[in-house]
Each structure stands twice: as structure tokens, then as C-alpha cells.
Enzyme design. Structure first.
Site, PDB file in Angstrom:
ATOM      1  N   CYS A 111      -2.424   1.683   3.983  1.00 59.44           N
ATOM      2  CA  CYS A 111      -2.166   0.902   5.189  1.00 59.44           C
ATOM      3  C   CYS A 111      -2.352   1.758   6.437  1.00 59.44           C
ATOM      4  O   CYS A 111      -2.929   1.310   7.435  1.00 59.44           O
ATOM      5  CB  CYS A 111      -0.749   0.321   5.145  1.00 59.44           C
ATOM      6  SG  CYS A 111      -0.336  -0.740   6.555  1.00 59.44           S
ATOM      7  N   CYS A 210       6.050  -3.614   0.872  1.00 61.17           N
ATOM      8  CA  CYS A 210       6.380  -4.731   1.766  1.00 61.17           C
ATOM      9  C   CYS A 210       5.825  -6.056   1.285  1.00 61.17           C
ATOM     10  O   CYS A 210       6.405  -7.110   1.555  1.00 61.17           O
ATOM     11  CB  CYS A 210       5.892  -4.431   3.182  1.00 61.17           C
ATOM     12  SG  CYS A 210       4.087  -4.450   3.377  1.00 61.17           S
TER      13      CYS A 210
END
EC number: 2.8.1.13
Length: 376
Positions: A111, A210
Site C-alpha cells: 500500500c 484493513c
């Protein structure tokens, strides 16, 4: 060497605000330093309700609202940017594909590489911003010749340089980490947030992955890859049991093997190898996990690539310790030898090299070599 000159003149700064306390305090510090700060929350899910609720992640509707409230208190403009498609392609789909191939990825590192310091930074620069600010605990140092280096945070207990080891010098030139030189406890960061009137001061830290709503990685993968029964075998190839998908295992795993037959020596067994080709999981004794060397691919350097063999320390996990290695770039791959054997190293993980506190670079582990007894 000096701290980054980004503090010597006001900059146009885009502050990535996850909705947590660290990014909020980082944005507040950047604004307090005189920079022209704009807050942005990244919408990383096409359906935010499907991501975990509460404070365990960083991608929910509540997180977006928390980030907006923090920006209001700081007194900076705030926007929500939709990067859900890019996140799905570069992080979520990559995560699933890596597990399907028998590797163990780090989605947070991906990410940072693909979203926060590629998609986000590229958009920020196109809009005229000078830097992207995040709440990571790491430092950018500028040498006298103007080149930039990434270093560990002043407080090793909170250091997050491992997941930033994918950043190159161009990206570091536009990175701002206001928390990197903070030698304080997390409680003190929370106290600072409270003094600033930030409601996220008492919000629990995010953890886990997440985009996996309930924290059940194996269930998440099973939904996308389907169940595929295969064999669990020992090192001789003898069948010990079955599983419902090799992707549900990681190198070094001990729990959840569900093997009915005990080992001959009565000691626990661990996952030694995952073969997606024949959907087989091999288990064995802990000693068989010892790795003496590895080959890593797709190296990314936080500055100039090293030339010739060198001695470094290496970190193999986001919250792991350091170990001494020798490393050399050979035909585009990083060949690493450990001074002392290390245990439970899995293909797909990132290895990050350090020279003291300086991050040299990172690479993705492609294969490992078992340590010979008594020899690294």
C-alpha cells in the site's frame, strides 16, 4: 547531514489522514510548522461498510468522519479521494494472488509503495503540492550534496521504516514524516492530540489487515479462491492429514495444522513448505525452519544501488528484530547470507537492508536455502 529542508521553507503539503491519532498529529505538526497543509482521506473501498467497523482498520466511514473532524480542528481544507479501484488492483488482488502462489505478502508495504507514495503522490504533484505527509515513524535526512536518505525513527520502539523500504530517492524528496524524530511514548502522542483538541486522541490503534473485515485471513482467501483439499505431508512425503487450501498456511506456522498423528519425537511440527502446484503443505521440526541464505527479487533502493558485496543488518518482518547479513546484487537479484541462521523466512516477505539506521533498500524474498547444521 541535516534534517530535511522541507522544514526550512513553507511547502504545499498534502497530509494523508487515515482517521487515526498518528496521522492527525502529523498533519497538525506540519501546519504548526508553517506549511500550507491540505488533509485528504483515501477511500480505499467501493463499499466502506464492508470493511471493519470501529477503530480496527483505516478504511471505514467512521475513519473518514474522524479524519474530517480532525482537519476541522486543525483548520485545514479536507477532501476524500476515491482510490478504491487502484487499491483493489494493486493491494487486494496482489494479496490474493501471492497467497495463491504459495507466498506470504505484506499488504501494508504494498500500500505504501503503490498507493500512498505512487498513486497519491503522483496526483499530489500534478496538483502542485510539494510533499505528502503521513503519520509514519521514520525520518528523511538530507545530505550536504542534496541527496536524501531514509532512516529509522528516533524511537526504535515505534519505528516503521520497514514498511517504507520500498520508497526511492525521488519519492523521499516529496515525503514528510513529522513524527519521525519524536522520542515519546504513544501515550504522549495521545496527550498531544488531546491538547490540540483532536477527538481521535483516545481512538485505539488500527491493526491487522484493513480490508479483511473480521480479521479472518483464511476465510477471506477461501471466499475468493474456493476450498481446494490437499495433503499435509512430512519431509519424507508421508501423508499426515489434509487441508482445505494451501493458501491458508504460512511458513513457520504451528497452530491449526490439525494433524492427528503425533511426530515420532513428540515435538511440535511446523509448516516448512507450501506447494501451490500440487496443493501440498509440508511440515516438520522447528530445526528445519533455519535459513542460512536467500535470494530476493525486485530490489528497490532508497538512493543509489549498492555496488559489490556489503555487510548490513536486515529486517524480515514489520515488527521483527535485526540480523547481520552479507548481501550482493547479482544479475538483478539480491543474494543474502545470514551470519547466524534465522527461522521461519517465507517467500513473498520483504527483506529490508540497513546500514546503521539508514534504510538501504528492500527486495521481495523469492527463495530460501536451509542452514546446514552448525553453519549459517
Amino acid at each position: 547531514m541535516t534534517d530535511t529542508p522541507q522544514r526550512s521553507r513553507p511547502l504545499r503539503v498534502l497530509a494523508a489522514m487515515s482517521g487515526g491519532v498518528d496521522s492527525a498529529v502529523a498533519a497538525a505538526r506540519a501546519a504548526e510548522a508553517g506549511h500550507d497543509v491540505t488533509g485528504v482521506h483515501l477511500a480505499l473501498s467501493a463499499n466502506p461498510q464492508s470493511f471493519r467497523t470501529g477503530a480496527r482498520g483505516c478504511c471505514t466511514i467512521e475513519d473518514s468522519r474522524d479524519a474530517r473532524r480532525a482537519a476541522d480542528v486543525i483548520g485545514i481544507p479536507f477532501y476524500v479521494w476515491d482510490l478504491a479501484d487502484r487499491f483493489r488492483e494493486d493491494v487486494v488482488e496482489d494479496f490474493v494472488a501471492e497467497y495463491e502462489a504459495g507466498r506470504t505478502p505484506n499488504p501494508c508495504l504494498r500500500c505504501n509503495e503503490k498507493i500512498k507514495f505512487a498513486a497519491l503522490l503522483d496526483k499530489a504533484l500534478a496538483l502542485g503540492f510539494d510533499a505528502v505527509c503521513t503519520g509514519h515513524y521514520a525520518k528523511v535526512i538530507v545530505r550536504e550534496d542534496g541527496t536524501r536518505e531514509l532512516h529509522r525513527a528516533s524511537d526504535m520502539a515505534k519505528d516503521q521504516s520497514y514498511v517504507l523500504g520500498v520508497l526511492d530517492e525521488k519519492q523521499l524528496a516529496h515525503a514528510l514524516f513529522p513524527l519521525g524524530d519524536t522520542v515519546t511514548t504513544k501515550d504522549e502522542i495521545r496527550a498531544e492530540a488531546e491538547r490540540r483538541g483532536l477527538a481521535v486522541a483516545r481512538k485505539p490503534d488500527s491493526h491487522d489487515i484493513c480490508f479483511i473485515a473480521d480479521g479472518d485471513t483464511q476465510g477471506f482467501l477461501a471466499d475468493r479462491l474456493g476450498k481446494a483439499e490437499g495433503d499435509i505431508v512430512d519431509e519424507s512425503g508421508a501423508k499426515l492429514g489434509t487441508h482445505e487450501g494451501a493458501y491458508g498456511f504460512t511458513i513457520g506456522q504451528r497452530k491449526g495444522l490439525r494433524i492427528g498423528t503425533p511426530a515420532p519425537d513428540g515435538k511440535p511440527r511446523y509448516v516448512l513448505d507450501i506447494s501451490p502446484v500440487d496443493n501440498t503443505v509440508t511440515v516438520g521440526p522447528a530445526s528445519a525452519l533455519d535459513v542460512g541464505a536467500l535470494t530476493a527479487i525486485k530490489p528497490r533502493w532508497c538512493g543509489a544501488a549498492p555496488t559489490g558485496p556489503g555487510t548490513y543488518t536486515a529486517q524480515l518482518r514489520a515488527h521483527g528484530g535485526e540480523t547481520e547479513v552479507t548481501a550482493e546484487l547479482v544479475d538483478g537479484s539480491l543474494e543474502v547470507t545470514f551470519t547466524e541462521p534465522v527461522r521461519g523466512v517465507a517467500p513473498g516477505q520483504a527483506i529490508v537492508l540497513y546500514d546503521g539506521t539508514r534504510v538501504v533498500g528492500s527486495a521481495t524474498i523469492a527463495s530460501t536455502k536451509r542452514a546446514v547444521a552448525g553453519v549459517a
